[in-house]
Write a protein that holds these residues in place. Structure first.
Motif, PDB file in Angstrom:
ATOM      1  N   ALA A   1       2.254   2.119 -10.193  1.00 46.42           N
ATOM      2  CA  ALA A   1       3.283   3.013 -10.729  1.00 46.42           C
ATOM      3  C   ALA A   1       3.795   2.540 -12.079  1.00 46.42           C
ATOM      4  CB  ALA A   1       4.444   3.121  -9.737  1.00 46.42           C
ATOM      5  N   LYS A   2       3.800   1.242 -12.302  1.00 48.14           N
ATOM      6  CA  LYS A   2       4.288   0.685 -13.575  1.00 48.14           C
ATOM      7  C   LYS A   2       3.159   0.448 -14.572  1.00 48.14           C
ATOM      8  CE  LYS A   2       8.614   0.519 -12.642  1.00 48.14           C
ATOM      9  NZ  LYS A   2       9.585   1.286 -13.412  1.00 48.14           N
TER      10      LYS A   2
ATOM     11  N   GLN B   1      13.075  -2.124  -4.003  1.00 43.47           N
ATOM     12  CA  GLN B   1      12.375  -1.931  -2.730  1.00 43.47           C
ATOM     13  C   GLN B   1      12.603  -3.108  -1.775  1.00 43.47           C
ATOM     14  OE1 GLN B   1      10.505   0.772  -1.790  1.00 43.47           O
ATOM     15  NE2 GLN B   1      11.289   1.741  -3.644  1.00 43.47           N
TER      16      GLN B   1
ATOM     17  N   ASP C   1      10.299  -4.948 -15.819  1.00 39.57           N
ATOM     18  CA  ASP C   1      10.503  -3.631 -15.190  1.00 39.57           C
ATOM     19  C   ASP C   1       9.888  -3.596 -13.795  1.00 39.57           C
ATOM     20  OD1 ASP C   1      11.831  -2.710 -17.424  1.00 39.57           O
ATOM     21  OD2 ASP C   1      10.077  -1.656 -18.258  1.00 39.57           O
ATOM     22  N   TRP C   2       8.708  -4.183 -13.643  1.00 36.58           N
ATOM     23  CA  TRP C   2       8.031  -4.202 -12.356  1.00 36.58           C
ATOM     24  C   TRP C   2       8.827  -5.004 -11.327  1.00 36.58           C
ATOM     25  CZ3 TRP C   2       4.275  -8.041 -10.234  1.00 36.58           C
ATOM     26  CH2 TRP C   2       3.600  -7.562  -9.095  1.00 36.58           C
TER      27      TRP C   2
ATOM     28  N   GLN D   1       3.489  -0.410  -6.471  1.00 38.18           N
ATOM     29  CA  GLN D   1       4.448  -0.556  -7.572  1.00 38.18           C
ATOM     30  C   GLN D   1       3.747  -0.980  -8.858  1.00 38.18           C
ATOM     31  OE1 GLN D   1       7.722   0.149  -7.978  1.00 38.18           O
ATOM     32  NE2 GLN D   1       7.662   1.100  -5.979  1.00 38.18           N
TER      33      GLN D   1
ATOM     34  N   LEU E   1       2.715  -2.271  -0.799  1.00 35.76           N
ATOM     35  CA  LEU E   1       3.883  -1.907  -1.603  1.00 35.76           C
ATOM     36  C   LEU E   1       3.807  -2.517  -3.003  1.00 35.76           C
ATOM     37  CD1 LEU E   1       6.726  -0.639  -1.813  1.00 35.76           C
ATOM     38  CD2 LEU E   1       7.623  -2.768  -0.903  1.00 35.76           C
ATOM     39  N   VAL E   2       3.428  -3.800  -3.079  1.00 32.64           N
ATOM     40  CA  VAL E   2       3.310  -4.479  -4.370  1.00 32.64           C
ATOM     41  C   VAL E   2       2.223  -3.821  -5.214  1.00 32.64           C
ATOM     42  CG1 VAL E   2       2.648  -6.662  -5.464  1.00 32.64           C
ATOM     43  CG2 VAL E   2       4.286  -6.652  -3.577  1.00 32.64           C
TER      44      VAL E   2
ATOM     45  N   SER F   1      11.313  -0.753   2.931  1.00 36.57           N
ATOM     46  CA  SER F   1      10.077  -0.005   3.141  1.00 36.57           C
ATOM     47  C   SER F   1       9.333  -0.580   4.340  1.00 36.57           C
ATOM     48  CB  SER F   1       9.212  -0.086   1.888  1.00 36.57           C
ATOM     49  OG  SER F   1       7.982   0.537   2.132  1.00 36.57           O
TER      50      SER F   1
ATOM     51  N   ALA G   1      11.747  -2.967 -10.257  1.00 32.30           N
ATOM     52  CA  ALA G   1      11.344  -1.909  -9.323  1.00 32.30           C
ATOM     53  C   ALA G   1      11.097  -2.481  -7.930  1.00 32.30           C
ATOM     54  CB  ALA G   1      10.093  -1.199  -9.844  1.00 32.30           C
ATOM     55  N   LEU G   2      10.498  -3.662  -7.874  1.00 31.20           N
ATOM     56  CA  LEU G   2      10.280  -4.310  -6.575  1.00 31.20           C
ATOM     57  C   LEU G   2      11.607  -4.703  -5.930  1.00 31.20           C
ATOM     58  CD1 LEU G   2       7.165  -6.504  -7.398  1.00 31.20           C
ATOM     59  CD2 LEU G   2       7.254  -4.562  -5.820  1.00 31.20           C
TER      60      LEU G   2
END
Length: 162
Positions: free
Chosen positions: A93-94, A133, A125-126, A90, A86-87, A79, A129-130
Protein backbone atom coordinates in the motif's frame (compact mmCIF):
# COMPACT_ATOMS: atom_id res chain seq x y z
CA UNK A 1 10.38 63.72 68.34
CA UNK A 2 7.18 65.59 67.50
CA UNK A 3 8.17 68.27 70.01
CA UNK A 4 11.44 68.76 68.19
CA UNK A 5 9.69 68.93 64.77
CA UNK A 6 7.19 71.43 66.14
CA UNK A 7 10.06 73.53 67.50
CA UNK A 8 11.87 73.48 64.11
CA UNK A 9 8.62 74.39 62.29
CA UNK A 10 7.92 77.24 64.69
CA UNK A 11 11.48 78.54 64.30
CA UNK A 12 10.86 79.15 60.55
CA UNK A 13 9.51 82.41 59.28
CA UNK A 14 5.99 82.45 57.79
CA UNK A 15 7.41 82.80 54.25
CA UNK A 16 9.68 79.76 54.78
CA UNK A 17 6.76 77.75 56.13
CA UNK A 18 4.68 78.73 53.09
CA UNK A 19 7.54 77.78 50.70
CA UNK A 20 8.00 74.42 52.46
CA UNK A 21 4.26 73.72 52.33
CA UNK A 22 4.09 74.59 48.61
CA UNK A 23 7.20 72.46 47.88
CA UNK A 24 5.72 69.52 49.83
CA UNK A 25 2.40 69.91 47.95
CA UNK A 26 4.13 70.06 44.54
CA UNK A 27 6.27 67.06 45.46
CA UNK A 28 3.15 65.16 46.55
CA UNK A 29 1.31 66.00 43.30
CA UNK A 30 4.32 65.01 41.15
CA UNK A 31 4.68 61.74 43.05
CA UNK A 32 0.94 61.04 42.68
CA UNK A 33 1.00 61.75 38.91
CA UNK A 34 4.07 59.53 38.47
CA UNK A 35 2.39 56.67 40.37
CA UNK A 36 -0.82 57.03 38.35
CA UNK A 37 1.11 56.93 35.06
CA UNK A 38 3.10 53.87 36.15
CA UNK A 39 -0.09 52.12 37.20
CA UNK A 40 -1.76 52.98 33.88
CA UNK A 41 1.20 51.59 31.88
CA UNK A 42 1.16 48.41 33.95
CA UNK A 43 -2.62 48.09 33.52
CA UNK A 44 -2.29 48.40 29.74
CA UNK A 45 0.49 45.81 29.62
CA UNK A 46 -1.41 43.43 31.89
CA UNK A 47 -4.60 43.89 29.88
CA UNK A 48 -2.80 42.59 26.80
CA UNK A 49 -1.45 39.68 28.85
CA UNK A 50 -4.93 38.82 30.06
CA UNK A 51 -6.15 38.62 26.47
CA UNK A 52 -3.30 36.27 25.55
CA UNK A 53 -3.86 34.16 28.66
CA UNK A 54 -7.59 33.86 27.92
CA UNK A 55 -6.78 32.65 24.39
CA UNK A 56 -4.33 30.11 25.84
CA UNK A 57 -6.93 28.95 28.34
CA UNK A 58 -9.48 28.49 25.53
CA UNK A 59 -6.96 26.42 23.54
CA UNK A 60 -6.20 24.32 26.61
CA UNK A 61 -9.91 23.72 27.14
CA UNK A 62 -10.23 22.58 23.51
CA UNK A 63 -7.21 20.30 23.88
CA UNK A 64 -8.62 18.86 27.10
CA UNK A 65 -11.97 18.18 25.43
CA UNK A 66 -10.21 16.51 22.48
CA UNK A 67 -8.08 14.47 24.88
CA UNK A 68 -11.16 13.28 26.78
CA UNK A 69 -12.96 12.47 23.52
CA UNK A 70 -10.01 10.41 22.30
CA UNK A 71 -9.62 8.75 25.67
CA UNK A 72 -13.26 7.66 25.68
CA UNK A 73 -12.95 6.31 22.16
CA UNK A 74 -12.47 2.53 22.07
CA UNK A 75 -8.98 1.45 20.98
CA UNK A 76 -8.53 0.57 17.34
CA UNK A 77 -9.27 -3.06 16.67
CA UNK A 78 -6.22 -5.21 16.19
CA UNK A 79 -6.21 -6.78 12.77
CA UNK A 80 -6.99 -10.47 12.97
CA UNK A 81 -4.90 -11.18 9.88
CA UNK A 82 -1.52 -12.82 9.96
CA UNK A 83 1.19 -10.31 10.97
CA UNK A 84 3.38 -11.22 8.01
CA UNK A 85 0.47 -10.72 5.59
CA UNK A 86 -0.41 -7.42 7.25
CA UNK A 87 3.19 -6.15 6.97
CA UNK A 88 3.36 -7.20 3.30
CA UNK A 89 0.00 -5.57 2.56
CA UNK A 90 1.08 -2.30 4.19
CA UNK A 91 4.36 -2.38 2.27
CA UNK A 92 2.38 -2.80 -0.95
CA UNK A 93 0.00 0.00 0.00
CA UNK A 94 2.91 2.37 0.67
CA UNK A 95 4.77 1.35 -2.51
CA UNK A 96 7.60 -0.40 -0.68
CA UNK A 97 7.11 -3.90 -2.18
CA UNK A 98 10.05 -3.47 -4.57
CA UNK A 99 12.34 -2.42 -1.70
CA UNK A 100 11.25 -5.33 0.53
CA UNK A 101 14.14 -7.79 0.17
CA UNK A 102 13.29 -10.25 2.93
CA UNK A 103 10.52 -10.89 5.41
CA UNK A 104 10.78 -13.60 8.07
CA UNK A 105 8.22 -14.50 10.71
CA UNK A 106 9.91 -16.35 13.59
CA UNK A 107 6.53 -16.52 15.36
CA UNK A 108 2.97 -15.25 14.96
CA UNK A 109 3.59 -11.98 16.82
CA UNK A 110 6.97 -11.00 15.33
CA UNK A 111 8.24 -10.21 11.84
CA UNK A 112 11.76 -9.34 10.71
CA UNK A 113 12.04 -7.28 7.53
CA UNK A 114 14.92 -6.12 5.39
CA UNK A 115 14.42 -3.28 2.96
CA UNK A 116 16.99 -2.30 0.34
CA UNK A 117 17.04 1.22 -1.05
CA UNK A 118 14.03 3.08 0.32
CA UNK A 119 13.37 6.78 0.88
CA UNK A 120 13.61 7.57 4.57
CA UNK A 121 10.31 9.50 4.53
CA UNK A 122 8.56 6.51 2.89
CA UNK A 123 9.99 4.29 5.64
CA UNK A 124 8.62 6.63 8.33
CA UNK A 125 5.18 6.71 6.65
CA UNK A 126 5.14 2.91 6.51
CA UNK A 127 6.04 2.58 10.19
CA UNK A 128 3.28 5.09 11.06
CA UNK A 129 0.76 3.11 9.00
CA UNK A 130 1.80 -0.07 10.80
CA UNK A 131 1.45 1.68 14.18
CA UNK A 132 -2.14 2.51 13.23
CA UNK A 133 -2.64 -1.24 12.75
CA UNK A 134 -1.26 -1.93 16.26
CA UNK A 135 2.14 -3.07 14.94
CA UNK A 136 5.14 -1.45 16.61
CA UNK A 137 8.82 -1.26 15.86
CA UNK A 138 10.75 -3.41 18.36
CA UNK A 139 14.25 -3.04 16.89
CA UNK A 140 15.67 -1.25 13.91
CA UNK A 141 18.95 -0.61 12.12
CA UNK A 142 18.97 2.11 9.48
CA UNK A 143 21.96 2.75 7.24
CA UNK A 144 22.26 5.79 4.99
CA UNK A 145 22.99 5.05 1.35
CA UNK A 146 25.11 7.17 -0.97
CA UNK A 147 21.96 8.61 -2.59
CA UNK A 148 20.65 11.50 -0.45
CA UNK A 149 17.48 10.58 1.46
CA UNK A 150 17.81 6.86 0.73
CA UNK A 151 18.40 4.25 3.42
CA UNK A 152 18.52 0.50 3.90
CA UNK A 153 16.59 -0.85 6.86
CA UNK A 154 16.60 -4.01 8.94
CA UNK A 155 13.77 -4.04 11.45
CA UNK A 156 11.84 -6.24 13.83
CA UNK A 157 8.12 -5.54 14.02
CA UNK A 158 5.85 -6.93 16.72
CA UNK A 159 2.14 -6.87 17.32
CA UNK A 160 1.39 -4.32 20.03
CA UNK A 161 0.04 -5.71 23.27
CA UNK A 162 -3.45 -4.44 24.15
Amino acid sequence: MSERLRAVWQSRSPQERMALAVAATVLGVVLYVWLVQAADRARTRLSASVTDLRAQAARLEQHAAEYERLRAKPPAAVSATDLRALVEAQAGAKGLSRALQRIDAPDASQVQVMLGAVAFTDWLDWVAALAAQQVRLAACRIEALSTPGMVSVTATLVRAKP
